[in-house]
Design a protein around this motif. Structure first.
Motif, PDB file in Angstrom:
ATOM      1  N   GLN A  47       8.192  -6.072  -6.697  1.00 44.40           N
ATOM      2  CA  GLN A  47       9.326  -6.225  -7.675  1.00 44.40           C
ATOM      3  C   GLN A  47       9.220  -7.913  -8.479  1.00 44.40           C
ATOM      4  OE1 GLN A  47      12.798  -5.780  -4.914  1.00 44.40           O
ATOM      5  NE2 GLN A  47      12.898  -3.543  -5.416  1.00 44.40           N
ATOM      6  N   ALA A  48       8.598  -8.568  -7.529  1.00 45.26           N
ATOM      7  CA  ALA A  48       8.498  -9.854  -8.297  1.00 45.26           C
ATOM      8  C   ALA A  48       7.403  -9.727  -9.558  1.00 45.26           C
ATOM      9  CB  ALA A  48       7.977 -10.868  -7.258  1.00 45.26           C
ATOM     10  N   ALA A  49       6.404  -8.961  -9.023  1.00 48.56           N
ATOM     11  CA  ALA A  49       5.122  -8.873 -10.311  1.00 48.56           C
ATOM     12  C   ALA A  49       5.835  -8.229 -11.322  1.00 48.56           C
ATOM     13  CB  ALA A  49       4.310  -7.801  -9.449  1.00 48.56           C
ATOM     14  N   GLU A  50       6.696  -7.246 -11.153  1.00 50.52           N
ATOM     15  CA  GLU A  50       7.259  -6.338 -12.320  1.00 50.52           C
ATOM     16  C   GLU A  50       8.147  -7.249 -13.052  1.00 50.52           C
ATOM     17  OE1 GLU A  50       9.133  -2.206 -12.666  1.00 50.52           O
ATOM     18  OE2 GLU A  50      10.330  -3.357 -11.386  1.00 50.52           O
ATOM     19  N   HIS A  51       9.093  -8.079 -12.223  1.00 49.19           N
ATOM     20  CA  HIS A  51       9.944  -9.045 -13.224  1.00 49.19           C
ATOM     21  C   HIS A  51       8.967 -10.033 -13.844  1.00 49.19           C
ATOM     22  CE1 HIS A  51      12.561 -12.629 -13.334  1.00 49.19           C
ATOM     23  NE2 HIS A  51      13.503 -11.732 -13.644  1.00 49.19           N
ATOM     24  N   THR A  52       7.807 -10.499 -13.559  1.00 45.30           N
ATOM     25  CA  THR A  52       7.110 -11.741 -13.976  1.00 45.30           C
ATOM     26  C   THR A  52       6.324 -11.027 -15.284  1.00 45.30           C
ATOM     27  OG1 THR A  52       6.926 -12.738 -11.781  1.00 45.30           O
ATOM     28  CG2 THR A  52       5.352 -13.258 -13.569  1.00 45.30           C
ATOM     29  N   GLY A  53       6.173  -9.983 -15.321  1.00 45.11           N
ATOM     30  CA  GLY A  53       5.569  -9.260 -16.343  1.00 45.11           C
ATOM     31  C   GLY A  53       4.140  -8.759 -16.149  1.00 45.11           C
ATOM     32  N   PHE A  54       3.610  -8.518 -14.973  1.00 43.46           N
ATOM     33  CA  PHE A  54       2.556  -8.041 -14.753  1.00 43.46           C
ATOM     34  C   PHE A  54       2.662  -6.124 -15.027  1.00 43.46           C
ATOM     35  CE2 PHE A  54       2.041 -11.315 -11.945  1.00 43.46           C
ATOM     36  CZ  PHE A  54       0.497 -11.703 -12.131  1.00 43.46           C
ATOM     37  N   ASP A  55       1.449  -5.915 -15.629  1.00 40.45           N
ATOM     38  CA  ASP A  55       1.636  -4.306 -16.178  1.00 40.45           C
ATOM     39  C   ASP A  55       1.199  -3.268 -15.119  1.00 40.45           C
ATOM     40  OD1 ASP A  55       1.346  -4.397 -19.360  1.00 40.45           O
ATOM     41  OD2 ASP A  55       0.091  -5.974 -18.468  1.00 40.45           O
ATOM     42  N   SER A  56       0.510  -3.940 -14.182  1.00 40.43           N
ATOM     43  CA  SER A  56       0.437  -2.862 -12.927  1.00 40.43           C
ATOM     44  C   SER A  56      -0.002  -3.636 -11.558  1.00 40.43           C
ATOM     45  CB  SER A  56      -0.905  -2.052 -13.167  1.00 40.43           C
ATOM     46  OG  SER A  56      -2.029  -2.971 -13.347  1.00 40.43           O
ATOM     47  N   LEU A  57       0.139  -2.606 -10.337  1.00 42.39           N
ATOM     48  CA  LEU A  57      -0.219  -3.323  -9.081  1.00 42.39           C
ATOM     49  C   LEU A  57      -1.291  -2.402  -8.753  1.00 42.39           C
ATOM     50  CD1 LEU A  57       3.216  -2.869  -7.357  1.00 42.39           C
ATOM     51  CD2 LEU A  57       2.519  -4.838  -8.391  1.00 42.39           C
ATOM     52  N   PHE A  58      -2.428  -3.101  -8.343  1.00 40.01           N
ATOM     53  CA  PHE A  58      -3.714  -2.321  -8.023  1.00 40.01           C
ATOM     54  C   PHE A  58      -3.854  -2.261  -6.232  1.00 40.01           C
ATOM     55  CE2 PHE A  58      -8.258  -2.169  -6.741  1.00 40.01           C
ATOM     56  CZ  PHE A  58      -8.776  -1.311  -7.750  1.00 40.01           C
ATOM     57  N   ILE A  59      -4.030  -0.946  -5.600  1.00 41.23           N
ATOM     58  CA  ILE A  59      -4.171  -1.026  -4.231  1.00 41.23           C
ATOM     59  C   ILE A  59      -5.403  -0.314  -3.981  1.00 41.23           C
ATOM     60  CG2 ILE A  59      -2.832  -0.183  -2.086  1.00 41.23           C
ATOM     61  CD1 ILE A  59      -0.491   0.548  -3.937  1.00 41.23           C
ATOM     62  N   ALA A  60      -6.155  -1.529  -3.365  1.00 46.12           N
ATOM     63  CA  ALA A  60      -7.712  -0.951  -2.785  1.00 46.12           C
ATOM     64  C   ALA A  60      -7.157  -0.279  -1.282  1.00 46.12           C
ATOM     65  CB  ALA A  60      -8.539  -2.270  -2.768  1.00 46.12           C
ATOM     66  N   ASP A  61      -8.263   0.239  -0.699  1.00 50.41           N
ATOM     67  CA  ASP A  61      -8.325   0.895   0.361  1.00 50.41           C
ATOM     68  C   ASP A  61      -9.699   0.974   1.175  1.00 50.41           C
ATOM     69  OD1 ASP A  61      -6.973   2.114   2.402  1.00 50.41           O
ATOM     70  OD2 ASP A  61      -6.229   3.824   1.263  1.00 50.41           O
ATOM     71  N   ASN A  62      -9.665   1.040   2.328  1.00 46.72           N
ATOM     72  CA  ASN A  62     -10.765   1.462   3.196  1.00 46.72           C
ATOM     73  C   ASN A  62     -10.387   2.042   4.376  1.00 46.72           C
ATOM     74  OD1 ASN A  62     -10.395  -0.837   4.739  1.00 46.72           O
ATOM     75  ND2 ASN A  62     -11.828  -1.924   3.284  1.00 46.72           N
ATOM     76  N   TRP A  63     -11.060   2.589   5.224  1.00 51.25           N
ATOM     77  CA  TRP A  63     -10.733   3.486   6.435  1.00 51.25           C
ATOM     78  C   TRP A  63     -11.148   2.844   7.585  1.00 51.25           C
ATOM     79  CZ3 TRP A  63      -7.995   7.769   6.035  1.00 51.25           C
ATOM     80  CH2 TRP A  63      -7.626   8.732   4.585  1.00 51.25           C
ATOM     81  N   SER A  64     -12.270   2.357   7.820  1.00 53.46           N
ATOM     82  CA  SER A  64     -12.675   2.052   8.943  1.00 53.46           C
ATOM     83  C   SER A  64     -12.356   0.621   9.618  1.00 53.46           C
ATOM     84  CB  SER A  64     -14.237   1.825   9.035  1.00 53.46           C
ATOM     85  OG  SER A  64     -14.948   1.306  10.114  1.00 53.46           O
ATOM     86  N   GLY A  65     -12.018   0.861  10.988  1.00 50.20           N
ATOM     87  CA  GLY A  65     -11.283  -0.388  11.534  1.00 50.20           C
ATOM     88  C   GLY A  65     -12.296  -1.067  12.625  1.00 50.20           C
ATOM     89  N   HIS A  66     -13.477  -1.156  12.087  1.00 50.76           N
ATOM     90  CA  HIS A  66     -14.283  -1.966  13.032  1.00 50.76           C
ATOM     91  C   HIS A  66     -14.415  -3.258  12.838  1.00 50.76           C
ATOM     92  CE1 HIS A  66     -16.827  -1.611   9.309  1.00 50.76           C
ATOM     93  NE2 HIS A  66     -17.664  -2.877   9.927  1.00 50.76           N
TER      94      HIS A  66
END
Length: 381
Positions: A47-66
């Motif tokens: 919500q802070a990013a939206e209020h500040t004026g960012f266009d998007s949130l980018f969520i990276a991901d990986n699976w392994s927990g080693h």
């Protein structure tokens, strides 16, 4: 229906949403100072990013927990599953776009087509797909799969993505007997609100990765430590898009630390770098570089200490470190001297307050004529 931005003179701001207490800067001090990865903190951050004026949130991901040492210290951990976190953040916001990762190697095309259509339709056209081919042998082992060679992964991803796009757009059942996928049928409604596709993003720096982006994507996320390196990426991407006839935006990673008092951000940055965790960095580097051939060769030439600082100290990213005036000046220069139309920004000391502290930079970008509030663009991204 969302439209794509058409003003090439504008700069768009993406926020690299934390996939763990630290990302890119594996500093123990940063891990101690960042908030816990709770529902309340992450929603406040979005919500802070939206209020500040960012266009998007980018969520990276990986699976392994080693990565045990990294996990214990809070580096790249805990990491919520990207599409599920995306739905939560889309529900908690009103206008900001949310880009989430789907791996083409660990899903079927119908899975991504169905989940992506749900995310995009439910959010009224605010979802984007970060297309990742997979880069870790440990992840492949987690799924009981063989680790596929680099360029073959992009061949598979091309066939996969083409099928997903057809499932989003074709009303009649499709019948695909490809080299890697066999798909017959159609997905039920909803379909994506953005047409012909949601925003598609990838981050491949290799020739195969650049060719993939040129064929399918709207943005190519890239590492570049300065404007010269970014212009080299621009040139490679321009050559690739000349063959496909498409427009693909360059989107460099950046790391930001903004303080009002001159010199304070730089001092704080050096303190954070002084507490980089070498063991955690080596774990993460071994995971990532284990299958990124060009980067592995580059880091192999370095000594252990230099490689740790380069990889765990955000050495390959643009630095937005300084006062609001200084950071805005850097962004104006990047916009003027490169083809970048998007900047993907990571905050090493992330919090809602840290994001809101970026607002004076955004105000200066507006005064410079290279940024307009998302509301003035009908929230296009």
């Amino acid at each position: 229906m969302k439209h794509r931005p058409t003003n090439a003179d504008e700069l768009h701001l993406g926020y690299f949403f934390p996939s763990g207490k630290t990302n890119f800067l594996y500093s123990d001090e940063a891990a101690r100072r960042t908030p816990e990865m709770t529902k309340a903190n992450l929603i406040a951050l979005a919500q802070a990013a939206e209020h500040t004026g960012f266009d998007s949130l980018f969520i990276a991901d990986n699976w392994s927990g080693h990565q045990r040492a990294a996990e214990l210290a809070g580096h790249q951990s805990p990491a919520y599953h990207a599409p599920l976190l995306a739905m939560a953040l889309l529900t908690a916001t009103e206008h900001i776009g949310v880009i989430s990762t789907f791996h083409t190697t660990h899903h079927k095309p119908a899975h991504v087509a169905r989940m992506g259509a749900t995310l995009d339709a439910f959010s009224e056209g605010r979802w984007g797909w970060n297309v990742v081919t997979g880069f870790s042998a440990d992840e492949a082992a987690l799924f009981g799969e063989e680790f596929v060679e680099h360029d073959k992964r992009y061949d598979m991803a091309s066939e996969f993505t083409d099928i997903v796009i057809r499932l989003w757009n074709e009303i009649e059942p499709i019948d695909v007997n490809g080299d890697y996928y066999q798909v017959r049928g159609r997905i039920k409604k909803p379909r994506t609100m953005q047409a012909p596709t949601p925003l598609l993003v990838s981050a491949g720096a290799s020739p195969a990765g650049t060719a993939f982006a040129a064929r399918f994507c709207d943005q190519l996320v890239t590492l570049a430590s300065d404007e010269e390196a970014l212009r080299a990426v621009d040139a490679r991407l321009s050559e690739a898009t000349a063959a496909t006839g498409r427009t693909v935006a360059t989107c460099p990673f950046a790391i930001a630390l903004v303080r009002d008092e001159e010199g304070r951000a730089e001092e704080e940055w050096e303190r954070l770098r002084a507490s980089i965790n070498p063991e955690a960095t080596r774990e993460i580097a071994a995971d990532v570089l284990g299958s990124i051939e060009s980067s592995r060769a580059q880091y192999a030439k370095m000594g252990d200490e230099q490689a740790t600082m380069a990889f765990g100290g955000a050495g390959s990213m643009l630095k937005l470190i300084g006062t609001p005036d200084q950071v805005a000046e850097k962004l104006v220069s990047i916009k003027k001297n490169t083809a970048a139309s998007n900047i993907l920004i990571n905050f090493p000391l992330w919090s809602a307050q840290e994001i809101e502290g970026f607002a004076p930079v955004v105000d200066r970008l507006r005064d410079a004529g290279i940024w307009t509030p998302p509301a003035a663009r009908d929230y296009s991204w």
